[in-house]
Design an enzyme around this catalytic site. Structure first.
Site, PDB file in Angstrom:
ATOM      1  N   SER A 109       0.831  -1.195   0.000  1.00  0.00           N
ATOM      2  CA  SER A 109       0.000   0.000   0.000  1.00  0.00           C
ATOM      3  C   SER A 109       0.874   1.256   0.000  1.00  0.00           C
ATOM      4  CB  SER A 109      -0.963  -0.022   1.189  1.00  0.00           C
ATOM      5  OG  SER A 109      -1.880   1.032   1.135  1.00  0.00           O
ATOM      6  N   ASP A 243      -3.141   5.798  -3.432  1.00  0.00           N
ATOM      7  CA  ASP A 243      -1.957   5.215  -2.805  1.00  0.00           C
ATOM      8  C   ASP A 243      -1.380   4.169  -3.759  1.00  0.00           C
ATOM      9  OD1 ASP A 243      -3.953   3.316  -2.644  1.00  0.00           O
ATOM     10  OD2 ASP A 243      -3.467   2.699  -0.604  1.00  0.00           O
TER      11      ASP A 243
END
Length: 471
Positions: A109, A243
């Site tokens: 992430s 992200d």
């Protein structure tokens, strides 16, 4: 001699957080990746019948090798591997749900590139906390694997784009100029393709060959300045980014001001006419005050808890969704959008919020959408290197004697109106401001969240919280 899966995992230094197993790349050895995969798939096999597993990755340099180790274990267990290459996590989850098979996403992430992670999906969505415990405690022996070669299939990426093509009117973004801050996002090519198809003029910004860790919950000062400069230079109607794995959106208005994640979630739910919402306890109270929702269920922080909250709401409401303070939007119900069905996707998604907000903003600037909401502002800080036992001691004092905490912060003329211990200790003060203390679930940190009627006051309160004496 083969080792037990639980022993390999326990000694790996890899721990579960709110978004899967995460740790240093050097700790994700072939044996560790194999152990997690075998344990996960055996856990799934107790409840589901399947003959394949879906695997995807983000753009981190370590992700392809980790995917190969996971795939090799799946094949050793007699399963076919459907490898979808680099794509957003929600695209992989959507495809796995369609195929009714489990999925493994290799991604860290927004954490730095020297770290990585593995997210696990059941055929019906994200794994639960009970699934996590089962994965960690499996005592079977590690199977032998053979090297695996993977060739990416673009079917999952196509299905993800088609999901949004179907709900968007033809040329619905015609006349809009949108900037895409691409960096190393897993979905960067898909976003450009879709927004162009919808009629927008798209300018692609700062695409990189190296991994860039973008945290949508704590946007860096450099990225804030970039957005404002881009808005001035290109006269954008909006800027879109995500992200690293494309499950958390980063959206800026026409002035280059990044919207906070809970504002993004609120506007998305409003655009989709959602009846009931599950949101974490630290989300902006404008969600409750706006009057757009029949029910707002507050949960602990983390997508597994938001999902549990959504499941409870589905017993009573026809359209249910949830979101986190990072902006990731979870759709629990099948709903109608522009007379087309949008199927449930109960995992964080970044693309749906941007599409929904742009459709909601038809005929007005994006900044106007925020101004129409109740004016409540949030901020967050953290105190690092705080042992768990020290955090728990402070939380106990905050819950039983909150006036001691306020006195220590110099707030001698302030009293507490309400104490909420859903996750940590959330103090609602007599002036309407909020101070919320919470021990991090995956780091030796004390998190501090604040809310007030101005942005300056919220930031001041959060900063004030960092002055606590921890002893």
């Amino acid at each position: 001699m083969s080792r037990k899966l639980s022993d390999i995992i326990q000694c790996s230094g890899i721990a579960f957080g709110t978004s899967g197993a995460r740790g240093l790349v050097i700790d994700f050895s072939p044996a560790v990746c194999s152990a997690f995969t075998q344990s996960f798939l055996q856990t799934m096999a107790r409840r589901y019948s399947f003959s394949a597993v879906a695997i995807g990755i983000d753009n981190r340099p370590s992700s392809p090798a980790m995917a190969q180790h996971c795939a090799a274990m799946a094949q050793a267990m007699g399963l076919a591997v459907h490898y979808y290459g680099v794509l957003p996590t929600p695209a992989l989850a959507l495809q796995a749900a369609k195929e009714q098979i489990p999925a493994i996403m290799i991604t860290g992430s927004h954490i730095p590139f020297d770290r990585n992670g593995i997210k696990f999906y059941r055929p019906d969505g994200e794994i639960s906390k009970a699934d996590e415990q089962s994965i960690l405690s499996c005592s079977d022996k590690l199977l032998h694997t053979m090297p695996s070669t993977l060739t990416a299939n673009g079917k999952a990426a196509h299905a993800y784009l088609q999901r949004y093509r179907e709900i968007c009117p033809v040329n619905c973004l015609k006349g809009k100029h949108i900037g895409i801050y691409e960096h190393s996002s897993a979905g960067r090519d898909l976003y450009h393709q879709l927004l162009t198809e919808l009629g927008a003029k798209v300018t692609r910004l700062e695409r990189t060959d190296h991994f860039v860790p973008i945290d949508t919950e704590a946007v860096s000062e450099a990225d804030q300045q970039k957005a404002r400069q881009w808005a001035t230079t290109f006269r954008f109607d909006a800027i879109f980014s995500t992200d690293g794995d494309g499950d958390r959106p980063l959206i800026a208005d026409e002035n280059g001001n990044w919207l906070r994640g809970d504002t993004v979630g609120l506007l998305t739910a409003k655009a989709l006419k959602i009846q009931a919402l599950a949101v974490p306890i630290n989300a902006n109270s404008a969600i409750d005050l706006c009057g757009n929702f029949a029910k707002v269920q507050r949960t602990r922080i983390g997508s597994p808890y938001v999902i549990e909250g959504m499941q409870l709401l589905q017993r009573q409401y026809a359209s249910v969704a949830g979101f986190e303070a990072n902006g990731g939007f979870l759709l629990a119900s099948d709903i109608k959008v522009n007379s087309h069905e949008l199927s449930a996707l109960p995992t964080r998604d970044a693309l749906l919020p941007f599409i929904a907000i742009m459709l909601l903003a038809e005929g007005k600037p994006v900044s106007a959408l925020s101004r129409e909401l109740p004016q409540r502002f949030t901020a967050s800080e953290r105190i690092q290197n705080v042992p768990a036992e020290l955090s728990q001691k402070l939380l106990a004092i905050a819950a039983s004697q909150p006036e001691l905490i306020l006195q220590q912060l110099g707030m001698t003329d302030t009293t507490t109106q309400d104490i909420d211990q859903t996750d940590g200790v959330r103090l609602t003060l007599n002036n309407g401001h909020i101070l919320h203390f919470r021990a991090s679930g995956n780091a030796p940190e004390l998190r501090i969240y604040s809310e007030a009627d101005t942005d300056i006051t919220a930031k001041h309160l959060a900063q004030l919280g960092t002055q606590l004496k921890l002893n």
